[in-house]
Scaffold this motif. Sequence first.
Motif, PDB file in Angstrom:
ATOM      1  N   GLN A  11       0.800  -1.224   0.000  1.00 23.38           N
ATOM      2  CA  GLN A  11       0.000   0.000   0.000  1.00 23.38           C
ATOM      3  C   GLN A  11       0.839   1.283   0.000  1.00 23.38           C
ATOM      4  OE1 GLN A  11      -2.868  -0.234   3.202  1.00 23.38           O
ATOM      5  NE2 GLN A  11      -3.548  -2.278   2.582  1.00 23.38           N
ATOM      6  N   THR A  12       2.150   1.151   0.185  1.00 27.06           N
ATOM      7  CA  THR A  12       3.006   2.334   0.189  1.00 27.06           C
ATOM      8  C   THR A  12       3.079   2.965  -1.202  1.00 27.06           C
ATOM      9  OG1 THR A  12       4.352   1.490   2.011  1.00 27.06           O
ATOM     10  CG2 THR A  12       5.373   3.133   0.594  1.00 27.06           C
ATOM     11  N   ASP A  13       3.080   4.270  -1.234  1.00 23.75           N
ATOM     12  CA  ASP A  13       3.215   4.999  -2.495  1.00 23.75           C
ATOM     13  C   ASP A  13       4.563   4.685  -3.124  1.00 23.75           C
ATOM     14  OD1 ASP A  13       3.108   6.726  -4.609  1.00 23.75           O
ATOM     15  OD2 ASP A  13       3.274   8.562  -3.412  1.00 23.75           O
ATOM     16  N   MET A  14       4.540   4.170  -4.352  1.00 27.23           N
ATOM     17  CA  MET A  14       5.779   3.765  -5.025  1.00 27.23           C
ATOM     18  C   MET A  14       6.508   4.942  -5.655  1.00 27.23           C
ATOM     19  SD  MET A  14       5.944   0.403  -4.684  1.00 27.23           S
ATOM     20  CE  MET A  14       6.905  -0.292  -6.013  1.00 27.23           C
ATOM     21  N   GLY A  15       5.898   6.113  -5.636  1.00 25.83           N
ATOM     22  CA  GLY A  15       6.535   7.277  -6.233  1.00 25.83           C
ATOM     23  C   GLY A  15       6.166   7.510  -7.677  1.00 25.83           C
ATOM     24  N   TYR A  16       5.284   6.635  -8.213  1.00 25.91           N
ATOM     25  CA  TYR A  16       4.780   6.828  -9.573  1.00 25.91           C
ATOM     26  C   TYR A  16       3.337   6.336  -9.604  1.00 25.91           C
ATOM     27  CZ  TYR A  16       5.620   1.802 -10.101  1.00 25.91           C
ATOM     28  OH  TYR A  16       5.604   0.443  -9.926  1.00 25.91           O
ATOM     29  N   ASN A  17       2.639   6.617 -10.673  1.00 28.17           N
ATOM     30  CA  ASN A  17       1.234   6.240 -10.795  1.00 28.17           C
ATOM     31  C   ASN A  17       1.115   5.003 -11.683  1.00 28.17           C
ATOM     32  OD1 ASN A  17      -1.505   6.039 -11.037  1.00 28.17           O
ATOM     33  ND2 ASN A  17      -1.851   8.139 -11.718  1.00 28.17           N
ATOM     34  N   ALA A  18       0.739   3.871 -11.046  1.00 26.34           N
ATOM     35  CA  ALA A  18       0.607   2.618 -11.794  1.00 26.34           C
ATOM     36  C   ALA A  18      -0.831   2.313 -12.175  1.00 26.34           C
ATOM     37  CB  ALA A  18       1.163   1.461 -10.953  1.00 26.34           C
ATOM     38  N   ASP A  19      -1.763   3.220 -11.893  1.00 24.81           N
ATOM     39  CA  ASP A  19      -3.175   2.978 -12.210  1.00 24.81           C
ATOM     40  C   ASP A  19      -3.372   2.882 -13.724  1.00 24.81           C
ATOM     41  OD1 ASP A  19      -3.635   3.161  -9.527  1.00 24.81           O
ATOM     42  OD2 ASP A  19      -4.380   5.218  -9.576  1.00 24.81           O
ATOM     43  N   ASN A  20      -4.094   1.835 -14.132  1.00 23.18           N
ATOM     44  CA  ASN A  20      -4.476   1.667 -15.548  1.00 23.18           C
ATOM     45  C   ASN A  20      -3.263   1.676 -16.472  1.00 23.18           C
ATOM     46  OD1 ASN A  20      -7.409   1.859 -14.978  1.00 23.18           O
ATOM     47  ND2 ASN A  20      -6.878   3.965 -14.437  1.00 23.18           N
ATOM     48  N   LEU A  21      -2.157   1.100 -15.996  1.00 28.76           N
ATOM     49  CA  LEU A  21      -0.919   1.063 -16.784  1.00 28.76           C
ATOM     50  C   LEU A  21      -0.668  -0.376 -17.243  1.00 28.76           C
ATOM     51  CD1 LEU A  21       1.403   2.876 -17.745  1.00 28.76           C
ATOM     52  CD2 LEU A  21       2.649   2.235 -15.676  1.00 28.76           C
ATOM     53  N   ILE A  22      -0.618  -0.569 -18.556  1.00 26.64           N
ATOM     54  CA  ILE A  22      -0.442  -1.896 -19.160  1.00 26.64           C
ATOM     55  C   ILE A  22       0.968  -2.010 -19.713  1.00 26.64           C
ATOM     56  CG2 ILE A  22      -1.264  -3.476 -20.949  1.00 26.64           C
ATOM     57  CD1 ILE A  22      -3.945  -1.976 -20.839  1.00 26.64           C
ATOM     58  N   LEU A  23       1.600  -3.175 -19.485  1.00 33.15           N
ATOM     59  CA  LEU A  23       2.937  -3.439 -20.017  1.00 33.15           C
ATOM     60  C   LEU A  23       2.834  -4.508 -21.100  1.00 33.15           C
ATOM     61  CD1 LEU A  23       3.613  -1.945 -17.372  1.00 33.15           C
ATOM     62  CD2 LEU A  23       5.509  -3.540 -17.042  1.00 33.15           C
ATOM     63  N   VAL A  24       3.385  -4.207 -22.278  1.00 30.06           N
ATOM     64  CA  VAL A  24       3.412  -5.140 -23.401  1.00 30.06           C
ATOM     65  C   VAL A  24       4.859  -5.275 -23.861  1.00 30.06           C
ATOM     66  CG1 VAL A  24       2.655  -5.592 -25.760  1.00 30.06           C
ATOM     67  CG2 VAL A  24       1.074  -4.556 -24.124  1.00 30.06           C
ATOM     68  N   ASN A  25       5.342  -6.512 -23.971  1.00 33.13           N
ATOM     69  CA  ASN A  25       6.749  -6.752 -24.296  1.00 33.13           C
ATOM     70  C   ASN A  25       6.955  -7.013 -25.780  1.00 33.13           C
ATOM     71  OD1 ASN A  25       7.658  -6.560 -21.602  1.00 33.13           O
ATOM     72  ND2 ASN A  25       7.033  -8.670 -21.208  1.00 33.13           N
ATOM     73  N   LYS A  26       8.033  -6.457 -26.291  1.00 30.96           N
ATOM     74  CA  LYS A  26       8.493  -6.737 -27.661  1.00 30.96           C
ATOM     75  C   LYS A  26      10.001  -6.518 -27.686  1.00 30.96           C
ATOM     76  CE  LYS A  26       8.806  -7.398 -32.075  1.00 30.96           C
ATOM     77  NZ  LYS A  26      10.291  -7.529 -32.059  1.00 30.96           N
ATOM     78  N   ASN A  27      10.747  -7.605 -27.702  1.00 33.81           N
ATOM     79  CA  ASN A  27      12.207  -7.517 -27.593  1.00 33.81           C
ATOM     80  C   ASN A  27      12.855  -6.920 -28.838  1.00 33.81           C
ATOM     81  OD1 ASN A  27      12.292  -8.651 -25.027  1.00 33.81           O
ATOM     82  ND2 ASN A  27      12.442 -10.741 -25.796  1.00 33.81           N
ATOM     83  N   ASP A  28      14.037  -6.321 -28.591  1.00 34.12           N
ATOM     84  CA  ASP A  28      14.928  -5.863 -29.672  1.00 34.12           C
ATOM     85  C   ASP A  28      14.199  -5.004 -30.702  1.00 34.12           C
ATOM     86  OD1 ASP A  28      16.993  -7.323 -28.491  1.00 34.12           O
ATOM     87  OD2 ASP A  28      16.366  -9.147 -29.530  1.00 34.12           O
ATOM     88  N   MET A  29      13.545  -3.978 -30.244  1.00 33.51           N
ATOM     89  CA  MET A  29      12.786  -3.107 -31.137  1.00 33.51           C
ATOM     90  C   MET A  29      13.547  -1.804 -31.360  1.00 33.51           C
ATOM     91  SD  MET A  29       8.783  -2.147 -30.819  1.00 33.51           S
ATOM     92  CE  MET A  29       9.037  -1.965 -29.074  1.00 33.51           C
ATOM     93  N   THR A  30      13.661  -1.412 -32.617  1.00 35.99           N
ATOM     94  CA  THR A  30      14.347  -0.147 -32.942  1.00 35.99           C
ATOM     95  C   THR A  30      13.463   1.027 -32.538  1.00 35.99           C
ATOM     96  OG1 THR A  30      13.401  -0.025 -35.163  1.00 35.99           O
ATOM     97  CG2 THR A  30      15.476  -1.262 -34.894  1.00 35.99           C
ATOM     98  N   HIS A  31      14.095   2.187 -32.417  1.00 40.29           N
ATOM     99  CA  HIS A  31      13.355   3.397 -32.046  1.00 40.29           C
ATOM    100  C   HIS A  31      12.350   3.777 -33.132  1.00 40.29           C
ATOM    101  CE1 HIS A  31      15.964   4.939 -28.559  1.00 40.29           C
ATOM    102  NE2 HIS A  31      16.314   3.691 -28.811  1.00 40.29           N
ATOM    103  N   GLU A  32      12.703   3.530 -34.379  1.00 35.15           N
ATOM    104  CA  GLU A  32      11.794   3.870 -35.480  1.00 35.15           C
ATOM    105  C   GLU A  32      10.547   2.993 -35.441  1.00 35.15           C
ATOM    106  OE1 GLU A  32      15.001   3.261 -35.750  1.00 35.15           O
ATOM    107  OE2 GLU A  32      15.751   5.284 -36.180  1.00 35.15           O
ATOM    108  N   ALA A  33      10.739   1.664 -35.230  1.00 32.77           N
ATOM    109  CA  ALA A  33       9.591   0.749 -35.174  1.00 32.77           C
ATOM    110  C   ALA A  33       8.707   1.064 -33.976  1.00 32.77           C
ATOM    111  CB  ALA A  33      10.082  -0.695 -35.105  1.00 32.77           C
ATOM    112  N   ALA A  34       9.334   1.409 -32.864  1.00 32.92           N
ATOM    113  CA  ALA A  34       8.574   1.751 -31.662  1.00 32.92           C
ATOM    114  C   ALA A  34       7.744   3.014 -31.885  1.00 32.92           C
ATOM    115  CB  ALA A  34       9.521   1.942 -30.482  1.00 32.92           C
ATOM    116  N   ALA A  35       8.319   4.002 -32.551  1.00 30.73           N
ATOM    117  CA  ALA A  35       7.599   5.259 -32.789  1.00 30.73           C
ATOM    118  C   ALA A  35       6.391   5.034 -33.692  1.00 30.73           C
ATOM    119  CB  ALA A  35       8.547   6.283 -33.414  1.00 30.73           C
ATOM    120  N   THR A  36       6.547   4.167 -34.702  1.00 31.36           N
ATOM    121  CA  THR A  36       5.429   3.881 -35.613  1.00 31.36           C
ATOM    122  C   THR A  36       4.292   3.181 -34.874  1.00 31.36           C
ATOM    123  OG1 THR A  36       7.008   3.661 -37.432  1.00 31.36           O
ATOM    124  CG2 THR A  36       4.793   2.788 -37.781  1.00 31.36           C
TER     125      THR A  36
END
Length: 801
Positions: free
Chosen positions: A466-491
């Motif tokens: 219950q301690t405040d982690m110092g950031y807001n994790a509400d409604n935050l989804i993590l999706v993994n995709k390894n070895d992705m270039t900055h250009e592909a990520a931006a698109t």
Amino acid sequence: MFRNYFKTAIRNLLRNKVYSFINIAGLAIGLACTMLILLYVKDELSFDRFHHKGPRLYRIVSKAARGGEERFAAHTGLLQGPRFTKNVAGIQSFVRIQNGQEDFKKDADVESRELLYVDSNFLRVFTFPVVAGNATTCLQQPHSVVLTQAEAEKQFGTTDAVGKVLMMRQNDAFVPYKVTAVTKNCPQNSSIQYRMLLPFRETEADAGNNENWFSFYLNTFVVLDEHANPDNVASQMQRFYKKDASETFNAMIARFGGGSNGVGMGTYLLQPFEEMHLSKTLPAQNGLQNASNPMYATILSGIALFVLLIACINFVNLTVARSVRRAREIGIRKVVGSGRQQLICQFLGESFTLCAIAFLLAIALAQVVLPVFNDLANKKLSITYLLDVRLVISYLALFVLTGLLAGFYPALVLSGYRPVETLYSRFTLKGKNYLQQLLVVLQFTLASFLIMATFIIYAQFNFLTQTDMGYNADNLILVNKNDMTHEAAATFKTELLKHTDIVSVAPKNRGNWKTGAKLANDSTIAFEWETVDEAYIPTLQIPLVQGRNFSTAYPADSAQSVVVNEAFVKQAGWKNPIGQPVIFNFHDNKTFQVIGVIKDYHYAPLNQEIGPQLFTMNNANSYGTFYIKIKPGTATNSLKYIQQQFKQFFPFTPYSYVFKEEEVLKSYEADARWKQIILFGAILTIFISCIGLFGLSVLSAEKRTKEIGIRKVLGASVQSIVTALSRDFVKLVIIALLIAVPIAWLAASKWLQNYPYRITPGWAVFSGAAGLVVLIALCTVSFQAVKAACANPVKSLRTDS
């Protein structure tokens, strides 16, 4: 004679059904708890002991002094195994194990699978039986794969899988890997767990590069000769290491900084393989699994001892409490010729009969509760583990000891009655009953200690979650995709942001990277290295305390700017961090400048301390995870859209997601399990203790039957009689609390030292637990006291007791 003892015991059980049930149930619960915990401890101590070469198996580990503190490391690089085996006498062979994750294609579906890369002799060193294929040759070809029976069944619907093919991704294509062997599934008490084995990947250039002495990412195991001395072998290893690697180490220090003249090379040691599972300093990790803490087995053993001791104490107390009503029976038996020895045998026989019934019930109860216990302890234990010879002997000894403890004292007391007193109703239990009082104090000291421990563990767990982690994790989804270039990520990010329910998207490197750099004063600093874009800090709502965030308005940010956290500034000793240089000496001394400082936040769970952290937008680093913020209440639609876009952009990459809040809670799974285990232990101890207290209140009421009648005749109220009967027991409970509180406080203080962020146990916790114990004890005693106080005084005065 023995038949008569047995018949008498059964008759007494049936005549006093309620008390017999309580007596047997209390002991059965205590024994069942002990059996389950013995299963756990036996499993812990049996880890990794099934390997035929186990006594000669060792893991290469190291220690080094950093910052005045001695630190141990369990991982090595490519060279330690082959170089030591070739040049150190006493080492017979080596095996390297590296964990990995690869994508496999089955029809149109792509699935990511965890696996181990191992040397070709893996199945000859470790005892994982091969049911199909050749253990000697199955891992010699580069495109070979070994499966367990469970994995073969999953992939092909049969364990007869040798010769079949799996399609594994290599770069942008899927290539065939041939199944060359199938092994039995890994035992649950194994630190090495796998479903797939692939041949270890190593090039000639890697094998000849001396800098790989200092690239640590895998586990290396060695098999020693039968008569080799591990300490002597370790000494030889260190001498060869200094000789072979010193020149390379000094050259790397000159290039990257961090030491001089060979200082800091570290010392290599050998860790016995069978000690790895319960090691606190060098646990099973980095591809190995099921690491445990010996403290857990100690805590559970303590709970088992507490519960069993309390159960045995209850057995004695309840037997004595009911013995008063058998005084006339004893007198008659003595008059017709029974000797004291015969009476002792009778009562011991009855005690052993009760114990036998309790043992049978305990086995049945343990079998019923075992699935729940397995979930709590994260085990796959079976009741058949109890058939171990040493455990069977332990249970037989426990049975004899319990029977003697429960029957010997009552037998001595009852067999000593004088017939004249018992037959003419002149018998009373005299004395202060110091033994029983001592037992009650002991019971409630143990029970109170566990209840206080439960309160502390619950409070600490609530603090962690219950301690405040110092950031807001509400409604935050993590999706993994390894070895992705900055250009592909931006698109991909641009496409996601087209959905109205997606608030922001921030790519980041996957996991936590650790590295080091030089500062302007030529000192070095180690830190967590994060590669992000300009949306990461705003998406997590991490406060900036100085300077600014990354921005696309400053093109240089992606090439030469960094943001650091407060811990980084503190360790660097900066008073004015903005503009300070950070020199990545391992990357051609490239210099970055600090443009901003963020407030410290818990990027790791609260059982890890916040350390220095540095953020960069460097285009040379790849991304691996998307942090996607969505509007509240839109999870279903948002996840559906994210999956559709992911499959469209990355059709050959497995899709998975996790909510950040769930990921954080998962890191506290062990704490949650122990919270439940300690809670059940506390409930058991207080329940069984109250059974004992109830038995003593029965004994007290029977001793004071006439006194209660006289008090009522003289006008005493029910309340005053209840108070008189309860006062002595409450005093004993308070004495137990006075003993338990300091012990619990000391134990809690020591246990909490394991957490860098922890509660401060205050008197509110201990007073709350103490109040609960007194209330439970008072309710237990008052039930029998009220019953005695409400009895007809005429019957009380005419009673034979």
